[in-house]
Enzyme design. Structure first.
Site, short mmCIF file in Angstrom:
data_model
loop_
_atom_site.label_atom_id
_atom_site.label_comp_id
_atom_site.label_asym_id
_atom_site.label_seq_id
_atom_site.Cartn_x
_atom_site.Cartn_y
_atom_site.Cartn_z
N TYR A 14 0.83 -1.21 0.00
CA TYR A 14 0.00 0.00 0.00
C TYR A 14 0.86 1.26 0.00
O TYR A 14 0.69 2.16 0.83
CB TYR A 14 -0.95 -0.01 1.20
CG TYR A 14 -1.66 -1.32 1.37
CD1 TYR A 14 -2.69 -1.68 0.50
CD2 TYR A 14 -1.28 -2.22 2.35
CE1 TYR A 14 -3.31 -2.90 0.62
CE2 TYR A 14 -1.90 -3.46 2.48
CZ TYR A 14 -2.92 -3.79 1.60
OH TYR A 14 -3.54 -5.01 1.72
N TYR A 22 -11.97 -8.09 5.76
CA TYR A 22 -10.79 -8.05 4.89
C TYR A 22 -10.47 -9.48 4.46
O TYR A 22 -10.34 -10.37 5.31
CB TYR A 22 -9.56 -7.44 5.59
CG TYR A 22 -8.35 -7.49 4.68
CD1 TYR A 22 -8.21 -6.57 3.64
CD2 TYR A 22 -7.39 -8.50 4.82
CE1 TYR A 22 -7.14 -6.64 2.77
CE2 TYR A 22 -6.32 -8.58 3.95
CZ TYR A 22 -6.19 -7.65 2.92
OH TYR A 22 -5.14 -7.73 2.05
N ASP A 81 -13.05 -17.46 6.73
CA ASP A 81 -11.69 -17.00 6.46
C ASP A 81 -10.97 -16.88 7.80
O ASP A 81 -11.15 -15.91 8.53
CB ASP A 81 -11.74 -15.66 5.72
CG ASP A 81 -10.35 -15.09 5.46
OD1 ASP A 81 -9.37 -15.61 6.02
OD2 ASP A 81 -10.26 -14.10 4.70
N LYS A 132 -1.31 -17.05 6.73
CA LYS A 132 -0.51 -16.32 7.70
C LYS A 132 0.33 -17.24 8.61
O LYS A 132 1.39 -17.66 8.20
CB LYS A 132 -1.40 -15.35 8.49
CG LYS A 132 -1.82 -14.15 7.64
CD LYS A 132 -2.27 -12.96 8.46
CE LYS A 132 -2.27 -11.68 7.64
NZ LYS A 132 -3.50 -11.46 6.87
C1 LIG Z 1 -4.01 -11.36 5.50
C2 LIG Z 1 -5.37 -11.85 5.20
C3 LIG Z 1 -5.73 -12.28 3.92
C4 LIG Z 1 -4.80 -12.21 2.73
O1 LIG Z 1 -3.69 -13.01 2.87
P1 LIG Z 1 -2.37 -12.71 1.96
O2 LIG Z 1 -1.44 -13.82 2.32
O3 LIG Z 1 -1.89 -11.36 2.37
O4 LIG Z 1 -2.81 -12.75 0.55
C5 LIG Z 1 -7.02 -12.77 3.74
N1 LIG Z 1 -7.89 -12.83 4.76
C6 LIG Z 1 -7.58 -12.43 6.01
C7 LIG Z 1 -8.58 -12.56 7.10
C8 LIG Z 1 -6.32 -11.91 6.27
O5 LIG Z 1 -6.02 -11.48 7.49
#
Ligand SMILES: *Cc1c(COP(=O)(O)O)cnc(C)c1O
Length: 476
Positions: free
Chosen positions: A33, A189, A294, A323
């Site tokens: 960003y 997100y 997610d 992550k």
């Molecule tokens: C960080 C994140 C993503 C994206 O993961 P990247 O490895 O950065 O592409 C998707 N969903 C959530 C909840 C996240 O915290």
């Protein structure tokens, strides 16, 4: 900021070289960003060990300083840095092979990682009721379709979300009538690729920039803040009424429901009631919409339970993890799905899940991720997370009295100071660094997600630095 020799410095670069690299970086290298015209100040990271990063400060690169990493490198480095078990797994795998393609070939690191993920997934050991009907775990049989049995190894969290969305769309396109839309809540997100962006918060994700390009999804209101709110809390009731009405108005077209259960991370560290997740799950199940959790940010113990889904008591149809999956060593994520979804997606005419990244299942990263999961199985992370939470609660508490602060909260190994105004991020980060802590605030939040291995002293130092920095920059 502590000058220290505790971290071995494999290659302490001469000051002039660090200056040259930083200048090139400013002129040529994108950061997350970032603006090419007004690049922000970058600290130069040289090495890391335990919970500390060894830095050459941008304003004085002749110096070497160590900072406690309050971010765990964007929530990934749960075991800290230089972890002997992960280092060994990487070295051993390098001796065998760094990479081979995953099309037509398979290998032990990827297979074994999938095996471990399936064994750890929500519902795998019967700990979760696996029913969308909240509070009625006996509502339907726990069978094959109540567990997550099929694993897609993706290169990043965003890609795992793309694969999940694609699976939801394919599931409907191939098993019934095509459905076009995803249903989610505001404030989320899910990543930066286009499909993932389309389900991010429309304002926070600047959807207006991409009008006409992004698929248009359905957004229920953001659930009211607070994990402990009762289902009959008036704000929850209002949220539920509005959410059910929006869903009902579009039910025929809803392919899937996606959310970050219990904690919305990058959308503002917003914790909300598991009841709201149960409502979303129930709506999805009753409508045969694919339920996607997610847990890229929340998985592996971060919020105080191994999965945020554990707090909810629901096994999703699809789970995204990322992550902390690799202990923060390298990029890999995964999409896990229930057999029912896998069967639907694999129906003719497509007959296959239409995704296959070049570096899918990379053996080197898979071996590291497998070793990280072994560590989590060997040493239950939850007591450590509880200890971090206790330390954060205590050390962040003084900020609650500041006039500039709207809220101070903790959930597992997540601590947040929420301000009444947008955070002056650069100033807060610089001051925290002066106190030996690396932090990267955003929006109106100064927050920390430390490595789970942070000792009580480290956690206290993080809390003190954040409180001091907020007090000095935004006022007490
Ligand atoms: C960080 C994140 C993503 C994206 O993961 P990247 O490895 O950065 O592409 C998707 N969903 C959530 C909840 C996240 O915290």
């Amino acid at each position: 900021m502590t000058d220290s020799a505790a971290i071995p410095a494999p290659s302490a670069l001469p000051e002039e070289e660090v200056r040259r690299l930083l200048a090139f970086d400013r002129a040529h290298v994108w950061h997350p960003y970032s603006s090419a015209l007004r690049p922000s100040v970058m600290q130069f990271a040289e090495s890391a060990s335990g919970v500390r990063i060894r830095l050459r400060p941008a304003d004085d690169p002749g110096r070497t300083v160590e900072a406690i990493d309050a971010m765990a490198s964007w929530w990934c480095a749960i075991h800290g840095y230089g972890v002997p078990e992960l280092d060994a797994a990487a070295r051993q795998q390098l001796d065998a092979m760094g990479h081979v393609m995953f099309g037509g070939l398979t290998h032990a690191p990827a297979i074994s990682l999938a095996e471990k993920l399936i064994a750890l997934a929500p519902g795998a050991n019967g700990t979760i009721g696996g029913t969308g009907a909240a509070g009625d775990p006996g509502a339907h049989d726990v069978g094959d379709d109540e567990t997550l049995q099929h694993v897609f190894l993706a290169d990043s969290g965003s890609v795992s979300v793309e694969v999940a969305l694609k699976a939801a769309w394919q599931y409907h396109a191939l098993t019934g009538r095509p459905r076009r839309r995803m249903f989610t809540i505001r404030g989320g997100y899910h990543g930066d690729t286009f499909g993932a962006m389309s389900v991010c918060d429309p304002v926070g994700g600047m959807h207006s920039l991409f009008t006409g390009v992004l698929p248009e999804q359905l957004f229920a209101p953001r659930p009211p803040a607070g994990v402990d709110r009762a289902p009959d809390d008036p704000e929850i009731v209002a949220w539920e009424t509005e959410t059910r009405a929006l869903f009902a108005a579009h039910a025929d077209d809803i392919a899937g429901v996606i959310c970050e259960p219990v904690l919305q991370g990058a959308g503002g560290m917003h914790a909300y009631s598991p009841h709201c997740v149960r409502v979303l799950a129930e709506l999805a199940r009753a409508n045969d919409s694919v339920l996607i959790f997610d847990e890229i940010a929340t998985g592996f113990g971060r919020t105080g339970t191994f999965w945020a889904a554990d707090r909810v008591g629901v096994v999703p149809d699809i789970l995204c993890v990322g992550k902390a999956l690799t202990g923060g060593y390298a990029t890999m994520a995964a999409m896990l799905c229930a057999p029912r979804i896998a069967r639907g997606v694999s129906a003719e005419p497509a007959g296959a899940l239409m995704h296959g990244p070049t570096f899918m299942g990379n053996p080197l990263v898979a071996a590291i991720a497998g070793a990280s999961l072994d560590l989590l199985r060997r040493d239950d992370p939850l007591p450590r997370v509880a200890r971090v939470e206790g330390g954060l609660r205590e050390s962040l508490a003084p900020a609650a009295g500041f006039a500039s602060v709207a809220d101070v909260r903790t959930l597992g190994a997540v601590g947040v100071i929420q301000l009444r105004e947008p955070v002056r991020a650069a100033e807060v980060a610089a001051l925290a660094l002066d106190h030996g802590v690396w932090v990267r605030p955003f929006r109106d939040c100064v927050y920390t997600m430390p490595p789970f291995v942070a000792e009580p002293d480290d956690v206290a130092a993080i809390g003190a630095a954040l409180v001091t920095a907020v007090g000095e920059v935004h006022g007490r």
